[in-house]
Design a protein around this motif. Structure first.
Motif, PDB file in Angstrom:
ATOM      1  N   PHE A   1       0.819  -1.206   0.000  1.00  0.00           N
ATOM      2  CA  PHE A   1       0.000   0.000   0.000  1.00  0.00           C
ATOM      3  C   PHE A   1       0.855   1.259   0.000  1.00  0.00           C
ATOM      4  N   THR A   2       1.824   1.333   0.896  1.00  0.00           N
ATOM      5  CA  THR A   2       2.623   2.559   1.016  1.00  0.00           C
ATOM      6  C   THR A   2       3.564   2.754  -0.168  1.00  0.00           C
ATOM      7  N   ARG A   3       4.001   1.650  -0.759  1.00  0.00           N
ATOM      8  CA  ARG A   3       4.957   1.743  -1.869  1.00  0.00           C
ATOM      9  C   ARG A   3       4.266   1.952  -3.218  1.00  0.00           C
ATOM     10  N   ASP A   4       3.145   1.254  -3.437  1.00  0.00           N
ATOM     11  CA  ASP A   4       2.537   1.222  -4.763  1.00  0.00           C
ATOM     12  C   ASP A   4       1.111   1.784  -4.813  1.00  0.00           C
TER      13      ASP A   4
ATOM     14  N   GLU B   1      -0.388   5.429  -6.326  1.00  0.00           N
ATOM     15  CA  GLU B   1      -1.204   5.286  -7.533  1.00  0.00           C
ATOM     16  C   GLU B   1      -2.553   5.992  -7.376  1.00  0.00           C
ATOM     17  N   LEU B   2      -3.240   5.747  -6.268  1.00  0.00           N
ATOM     18  CA  LEU B   2      -4.567   6.331  -6.068  1.00  0.00           C
ATOM     19  C   LEU B   2      -4.494   7.832  -5.814  1.00  0.00           C
ATOM     20  N   LEU B   3      -3.589   8.266  -4.967  1.00  0.00           N
ATOM     21  CA  LEU B   3      -3.461   9.699  -4.721  1.00  0.00           C
ATOM     22  C   LEU B   3      -3.004  10.426  -5.975  1.00  0.00           C
TER      23      LEU B   3
ATOM     24  N   MET C   1       2.903   9.887   4.123  1.00  0.00           N
ATOM     25  CA  MET C   1       2.347  11.136   3.622  1.00  0.00           C
ATOM     26  C   MET C   1       3.407  12.234   3.549  1.00  0.00           C
ATOM     27  N   ALA C   2       4.331  12.254   4.486  1.00  0.00           N
ATOM     28  CA  ALA C   2       5.421  13.232   4.407  1.00  0.00           C
ATOM     29  C   ALA C   2       6.230  13.023   3.135  1.00  0.00           C
ATOM     30  N   ARG C   3       6.347  11.783   2.725  1.00  0.00           N
ATOM     31  CA  ARG C   3       7.085  11.465   1.504  1.00  0.00           C
ATOM     32  C   ARG C   3       6.280  11.806   0.245  1.00  0.00           C
ATOM     33  N   LEU C   4       4.946  11.583   0.294  1.00  0.00           N
ATOM     34  CA  LEU C   4       4.123  11.726  -0.903  1.00  0.00           C
ATOM     35  C   LEU C   4       3.563  13.131  -1.105  1.00  0.00           C
ATOM     36  N   GLU C   5       3.368  13.871  -0.044  1.00  0.00           N
ATOM     37  CA  GLU C   5       2.660  15.148  -0.182  1.00  0.00           C
ATOM     38  C   GLU C   5       3.313  16.140  -1.153  1.00  0.00           C
ATOM     39  N   PRO C   6       4.643  16.182  -1.278  1.00  0.00           N
ATOM     40  CA  PRO C   6       5.200  17.090  -2.294  1.00  0.00           C
ATOM     41  C   PRO C   6       4.745  16.768  -3.716  1.00  0.00           C
ATOM     42  N   SER C   7       4.318  15.525  -3.966  1.00  0.00           N
ATOM     43  CA  SER C   7       3.885  15.134  -5.308  1.00  0.00           C
ATOM     44  C   SER C   7       2.380  15.319  -5.514  1.00  0.00           C
ATOM     45  N   ILE C   8       1.663  15.713  -4.464  1.00  0.00           N
ATOM     46  CA  ILE C   8       0.207  15.908  -4.581  1.00  0.00           C
ATOM     47  C   ILE C   8      -0.183  17.278  -4.006  1.00  0.00           C
ATOM     48  N   PRO C   9       0.399  18.350  -4.484  1.00  0.00           N
ATOM     49  CA  PRO C   9       0.142  19.663  -3.865  1.00  0.00           C
ATOM     50  C   PRO C   9      -1.305  20.121  -4.005  1.00  0.00           C
ATOM     51  N   ARG C  10      -1.975  19.743  -5.080  1.00  0.00           N
ATOM     52  CA  ARG C  10      -3.365  20.167  -5.257  1.00  0.00           C
ATOM     53  C   ARG C  10      -4.271  19.493  -4.232  1.00  0.00           C
ATOM     54  N   LEU C  11      -4.033  18.227  -3.962  1.00  0.00           N
ATOM     55  CA  LEU C  11      -4.827  17.536  -2.945  1.00  0.00           C
ATOM     56  C   LEU C  11      -4.597  18.130  -1.562  1.00  0.00           C
ATOM     57  N   VAL C  12      -3.355  18.430  -1.249  1.00  0.00           N
ATOM     58  CA  VAL C  12      -3.042  19.035   0.051  1.00  0.00           C
ATOM     59  C   VAL C  12      -3.736  20.384   0.179  1.00  0.00           C
TER      60      VAL C  12
END
Length: 236
Positions: free
Chosen positions: A134-137, A141-143, A187-198
Motif C-alpha cells: 500500500f505505502t509503496r505502490d 497510484e490512487l493519490l 504522507m510526508a514522503r508523498l505530499e510534495p507530489s500531490i500539492p493540489r490535494l493538500v
C-alpha cells in the motif's frame, strides 16, 4: 427533512464521509447510534424490511433506507446542493466516490488483510506485507490519480469537479486527513507530489461549517478501531 444516519458511534470510518456532507450543508440530521446504539441494531435485525441494509452506514430519509457510503452520497448530493444539475457530472462525482471506496478498502486491508474477524495481533505478518504494498505502490497510484483529476479541472478553482464544492471535495479532505493519521511517514514522503490535494484538504478544513464541525464533539477522533489506524510498524 430530518435525516437519520446509522453508523458505529465510536469510530469515524465510512460514516464520516456522510457526516461531512451533512455538516457542510447544514442539514438537519440525527446520528442515531451516538444516542441509541440499540436502535441501529434493531434496524439491522428487523426481518420485516423488504430492502434491508447489509451493514452501516445507512441513512433513513422519510420512508427510504439507503445504504453504502457512495450510494448515500449519490442520494444526498442533489438534496444538499453538493452536486451540479448535470446528470453526467453527477455520475462522474459518483465514480470518484466509488474510487474513494476502493482506497478505503485498501487502507482497511493494511491492518486486516487476513480477515475482519481476526484481531490485528493475529495477522501482523500479513499486515506488514500488505501495508508495504500500500505505502509503496497503491497509495501513490490512487493519490496520483486524484491529483490528476484536480489538474484536469483547471477552471475549477481547486475543486475536484466543476467550479464549486461537491461531496467529492469533502471526501478528499477525509482521505488526506485519515492517511496523515495512519501513515504520517508515507504522507510526508508523498505530499510534495500531490500539492493540489493538500491544498484542497486545507481549504475544506477552513470552510465555516466544516471548521465548526471539526472543533465540536460531533467529530470523532481517528482511533485504532476505525478504518484509518496508526500502527507505526506498518508506516515504512
Amino acid at each position: 427533512m430530518r435525516y437519520e444516519l446509522y453508523y458505529w458511534p465510536s469510530i469515524p470510518g465510512r460514516g464520516e464521509f456522510v457526516r461531512l456532507a451533512l455538516e457542510e450543508s447544514g442539514a438537519d440530521y440525527l446520528d442515531v447510534a451516538r444516542d441509541d446504539m440499540q436502535k441501529m441494531l434493531d434496524v439491522l435485525a428487523d426481518s420485516s424490511q423488504p430492502r434491508p441494509p447489509f451493514a452501516p452506514p445507512f441513512l433513513r430519509a422519510g420512508q427510504q433506507v439507503i445504504a453504502q457510503t457512495a450510494n448515500i452520497l449519490h442520494f444526498l448530493g442533489p438534496r444538499l446542493g453538493l452536486v451540479p444539475e448535470s446528470e453526467p457530472t453527477r455520475l462522474w462525482i459518483h465514480q470518484l466516490q466509488l474510487t474513494v471506496e476502493d482506497l478505503v478498502v485498501d487502507v482497511h486491508e493494511t491492518h486486516h488483510p487476513a480477515g475482519a474477524g481476526l484481531y490485528y495481533d493475529e495477522q501482523k505478518q500479513e499486515a506488514k506485507r500488505r501495508a508495504a504494498y500500500f505505502t509503496r505502490d497503491r497509495a501513490p497510484e490512487l493519490l496520483g490519480y486524484f491529483e490528476t483529476v484536480l489538474a484536469r479541472n483547471p477552471g475549477g478553482r481547486g475543486h475536484m469537479v466543476g467550479r464549486t464544492l461537491t461531496y467529492a471535495d469533502l471526501s478528499m479532505f477525509q482521505v488526506v486527513a485519515g492517511l496523515r493519521y495512519a501513515f504520517p511517514r508515507m504522507m510526508a514522503r508523498l505530499e510534495p507530489s500531490i500539492p493540489r490535494l493538500v491544498s484542497l484538504h486545507d481549504r475544506v478544513a477552513r470552510r465555516p461549517n466544516v471548521a465548526a464541525y471539526l472543533d465540536s464533539a460531533r467529530r470523532i477522533a481517528f482511533n485504532e478501531d476505525g478504518i484509518f489506524r496508526r500502527y507505526p510498524e506498518l508506516d515504512d
